[in-house]
Motif scaffolding. Structure first.
Motif, PDB file in Angstrom:
ATOM      1  N   TYR A   1      -6.435   0.504   5.965  1.00 47.05           N
ATOM      2  CA  TYR A   1      -5.100   0.871   6.452  1.00 47.05           C
ATOM      3  C   TYR A   1      -4.916   2.360   6.219  1.00 47.05           C
ATOM      4  O   TYR A   1      -5.036   2.847   5.096  1.00 47.05           O
ATOM      5  N   ILE A   2      -4.648   3.063   7.306  1.00 46.62           N
ATOM      6  CA  ILE A   2      -4.623   4.513   7.280  1.00 46.62           C
ATOM      7  C   ILE A   2      -3.203   5.012   7.512  1.00 46.62           C
ATOM      8  O   ILE A   2      -2.531   4.589   8.466  1.00 46.62           O
ATOM      9  N   CYS A   3      -2.771   5.905   6.640  1.00 45.21           N
ATOM     10  CA  CYS A   3      -1.468   6.559   6.771  1.00 45.21           C
ATOM     11  C   CYS A   3      -1.707   7.906   7.454  1.00 45.21           C
ATOM     12  O   CYS A   3      -2.612   8.656   7.061  1.00 45.21           O
ATOM     13  N   VAL A   4      -0.922   8.202   8.456  1.00 44.65           N
ATOM     14  CA  VAL A   4      -1.075   9.447   9.217  1.00 44.65           C
ATOM     15  C   VAL A   4       0.283  10.111   9.345  1.00 44.65           C
ATOM     16  O   VAL A   4       1.255   9.470   9.747  1.00 44.65           O
ATOM     17  N   VAL A   5       0.351  11.377   8.997  1.00 44.75           N
ATOM     18  CA  VAL A   5       1.625  12.091   9.068  1.00 44.75           C
ATOM     19  C   VAL A   5       1.521  13.205  10.100  1.00 44.75           C
ATOM     20  O   VAL A   5       0.535  13.953  10.128  1.00 44.75           O
ATOM     21  N   SER A   6       2.541  13.286  10.924  1.00 49.53           N
ATOM     22  CA  SER A   6       2.563  14.274  12.001  1.00 49.53           C
ATOM     23  C   SER A   6       3.472  15.439  11.620  1.00 49.53           C
ATOM     24  O   SER A   6       4.592  15.229  11.154  1.00 49.53           O
ATOM     25  N   ALA A   7       2.967  16.653  11.803  1.00 46.81           N
ATOM     26  CA  ALA A   7       3.756  17.860  11.546  1.00 46.81           C
ATOM     27  C   ALA A   7       4.078  18.526  12.873  1.00 46.81           C
ATOM     28  O   ALA A   7       3.252  18.549  13.788  1.00 46.81           O
ATOM     29  N   ASP A   8       5.270  19.062  12.972  1.00 45.85           N
ATOM     30  CA  ASP A   8       5.698  19.748  14.187  1.00 45.85           C
ATOM     31  C   ASP A   8       5.118  21.164  14.159  1.00 45.85           C
ATOM     32  O   ASP A   8       5.554  22.005  13.374  1.00 45.85           O
ATOM     33  N   SER A   9       4.116  21.412  15.026  1.00 50.68           N
ATOM     34  CA  SER A   9       3.470  22.728  15.047  1.00 50.68           C
ATOM     35  C   SER A   9       4.228  23.724  15.913  1.00 50.68           C
ATOM     36  O   SER A   9       3.827  24.876  16.030  1.00 50.68           O
ATOM     37  N   GLY A  10       5.298  23.261  16.540  1.00 43.98           N
ATOM     38  CA  GLY A  10       6.087  24.138  17.393  1.00 43.98           C
ATOM     39  C   GLY A  10       5.636  24.071  18.841  1.00 43.98           C
ATOM     40  O   GLY A  10       4.532  23.646  19.139  1.00 43.98           O
TER      41      GLY A  10
ATOM     42  N   LEU B   1       0.847  -1.178   0.000  1.00 45.09           N
ATOM     43  CA  LEU B   1       0.000   0.000   0.000  1.00 45.09           C
ATOM     44  C   LEU B   1       0.889   1.237   0.000  1.00 45.09           C
ATOM     45  O   LEU B   1       1.944   1.243   0.627  1.00 45.09           O
ATOM     46  N   GLN B   2       0.427   2.292  -0.687  1.00 44.44           N
ATOM     47  CA  GLN B   2       1.255   3.478  -0.860  1.00 44.44           C
ATOM     48  C   GLN B   2       0.681   4.695  -0.137  1.00 44.44           C
ATOM     49  O   GLN B   2      -0.540   4.823   0.021  1.00 44.44           O
ATOM     50  N   CYS B   3       1.589   5.560   0.273  1.00 42.36           N
ATOM     51  CA  CYS B   3       1.201   6.809   0.935  1.00 42.36           C
ATOM     52  C   CYS B   3       2.149   7.913   0.485  1.00 42.36           C
ATOM     53  O   CYS B   3       3.366   7.771   0.619  1.00 42.36           O
ATOM     54  N   ASN B   4       1.598   8.989  -0.068  1.00 41.36           N
ATOM     55  CA  ASN B   4       2.382  10.168  -0.435  1.00 41.36           C
ATOM     56  C   ASN B   4       1.891  11.337   0.414  1.00 41.36           C
ATOM     57  O   ASN B   4       0.678  11.480   0.638  1.00 41.36           O
ATOM     58  N   TYR B   5       2.804  12.160   0.837  1.00 48.57           N
ATOM     59  CA  TYR B   5       2.380  13.244   1.709  1.00 48.57           C
ATOM     60  C   TYR B   5       3.069  14.555   1.358  1.00 48.57           C
ATOM     61  O   TYR B   5       4.163  14.578   0.786  1.00 48.57           O
ATOM     62  N   THR B   6       2.371  15.622   1.684  1.00 49.67           N
ATOM     63  CA  THR B   6       2.953  16.962   1.613  1.00 49.67           C
ATOM     64  C   THR B   6       2.665  17.600   2.958  1.00 49.67           C
ATOM     65  O   THR B   6       1.699  18.346   3.117  1.00 49.67           O
ATOM     66  N   VAL B   7       3.452  17.247   3.947  1.00 48.37           N
ATOM     67  CA  VAL B   7       3.296  17.719   5.312  1.00 48.37           C
ATOM     68  C   VAL B   7       4.611  18.344   5.734  1.00 48.37           C
ATOM     69  O   VAL B   7       5.668  17.758   5.577  1.00 48.37           O
ATOM     70  N   SER B   8       4.510  19.538   6.300  1.00 48.92           N
ATOM     71  CA  SER B   8       5.724  20.234   6.696  1.00 48.92           C
ATOM     72  C   SER B   8       5.476  21.052   7.954  1.00 48.92           C
ATOM     73  O   SER B   8       4.392  21.651   8.088  1.00 48.92           O
ATOM     74  N   PRO B   9       6.429  21.133   8.869  1.00 50.41           N
ATOM     75  CA  PRO B   9       7.643  20.316   8.901  1.00 50.41           C
ATOM     76  C   PRO B   9       7.348  18.910   9.415  1.00 50.41           C
ATOM     77  O   PRO B   9       6.661  18.733  10.420  1.00 50.41           O
ATOM     78  N   PHE B  10       7.910  17.937   8.730  1.00 53.82           N
ATOM     79  CA  PHE B  10       7.627  16.534   9.015  1.00 53.82           C
ATOM     80  C   PHE B  10       8.173  16.138  10.379  1.00 53.82           C
ATOM     81  O   PHE B  10       9.285  16.507  10.757  1.00 53.82           O
ATOM     82  N   SER B  11       7.359  15.385  11.128  1.00 55.39           N
ATOM     83  CA  SER B  11       7.815  14.857  12.404  1.00 55.39           C
ATOM     84  C   SER B  11       7.883  13.329  12.368  1.00 55.39           C
ATOM     85  O   SER B  11       8.927  12.757  12.635  1.00 55.39           O
ATOM     86  N   ASN B  12       6.760  12.692  12.061  1.00 56.34           N
ATOM     87  CA  ASN B  12       6.769  11.234  11.969  1.00 56.34           C
ATOM     88  C   ASN B  12       5.601  10.752  11.125  1.00 56.34           C
ATOM     89  O   ASN B  12       4.698  11.529  10.809  1.00 56.34           O
ATOM     90  N   LEU B  13       5.667   9.486  10.729  1.00 56.26           N
ATOM     91  CA  LEU B  13       4.617   8.888   9.900  1.00 56.26           C
ATOM     92  C   LEU B  13       4.160   7.598  10.560  1.00 56.26           C
ATOM     93  O   LEU B  13       4.980   6.788  11.005  1.00 56.26           O
ATOM     94  N   ARG B  14       2.840   7.435  10.615  1.00 58.39           N
ATOM     95  CA  ARG B  14       2.258   6.254  11.241  1.00 58.39           C
ATOM     96  C   ARG B  14       1.366   5.505  10.275  1.00 58.39           C
ATOM     97  O   ARG B  14       0.743   6.106   9.417  1.00 58.39           O
TER      98      ARG B  14
END
Lengths: 114, 115
Positions: free
Chosen positions: B88-97, B21-34
């Motif tokens: 199956y869910i891809c979740v990307v975490s961004a560092d909000s500061g 399964l594939q996941c593409n993301y445009t999340v910034s600034p990247f912290s982690n991917l689940r």
């Protein structure tokens, strides 16, 4: 541990009615969250709490209210239910918001507003 | 705007076969991917969490990869079982500061494993 529990599992509301979705966690987590999941869409954050007495808005807070009087409980209140609030609601909790924290989800509440 | 795109939308495979399964993301600034697994009528359950420095992580028959340069991740399932049928869910975490992180959820890939 039961983890994160939610009640009720299912509910049908008429337009304009109000209700409270209950969420309880027994893992002593400081952080709790409410999400909604619409068919074919990703989860959206409604509200979250970083500890008892502290809550903040997420991405889609309109039409909802929350409170956090204890570490364990984080109820979500719907006032004046609308068809757009038909969704599956998930409560989640985590120990912290550190870089790689893990969120634990409840089983969900399926709400229909007609 | 942070976005997470998953493909395919749905997939049917025979029991015992592998799939990716594939996941593409445009999340910034990247912290982690689940990656989460969500059984029908249940809440999501975490499979893996990968930070920027990790490019592969396994959990039993599940192996996730991360290419932070191309902003792509994959979830490989080996020797599929009927119980793998789920979203199956891809979740990307961004560092909000200030120590806070914003999660962006993909719409999920619905996997059906048939006998």
């Amino acid at each position: 541990n039961a983890g994160v529990t939610q009640t009720p599992k299912f509910r049908i509301l008429k337009i304009g009615q109000s209700m409270t979705l209950q969420c309880t966690q027994d893992m002593n987590h400081n952080y709790m969250y409410w999400y909604r999941q619409d068919p074919g869409m990703g989860l959206k954050l409604i509200y979250y709490s970083v500890g008892a007495g502290i809550t903040d808005k997420g991405e889609v807070p309109n039409g909802y209210n929350v409170s956090r009087s204890t570490t364990e409980d984080f109820p979500l209140r719907l006032e004046l239910a609308a068809p757009s609030q038909t969704s599956v609601y998930f409560c989640a909790s985590s120990y912290s918001t550190s870089q790689a924290y893990e969120q634990y989800f409840g089983p969900g509440t399926r709400l229909t507003v007609t | 705007k942070n976005q997470v795109e998953q493909s395919p939308q749905s997939l049917i495979i025979l029991e015992g076969k592998n799939c990716t399964l594939q996941c593409n993301y445009t999340v910034s600034p990247f912290s982690n991917l689940r990656w989460y697994k969500q059984d029908t009528g249940r809440g999501p359950v975490s499979l893996t969490i990968m930070t920027f420095s990790e490019n592969t992580k396994s959990n039993g028959r599940y192996t996730a990869t991360l290419d932070a340069d191309t902003k792509q991740s994959s979830l490989h399932i080996t020797a599929s079982q009927l119980s793998d049928s789920a979203s199956y869910i891809c979740v990307v975490s961004a560092d909000s500061g200030a120590g806070s992180y914003q999660l962006t959820f993909g719409k999920g890939t619905k996997l059906s494993v048939i006998p």
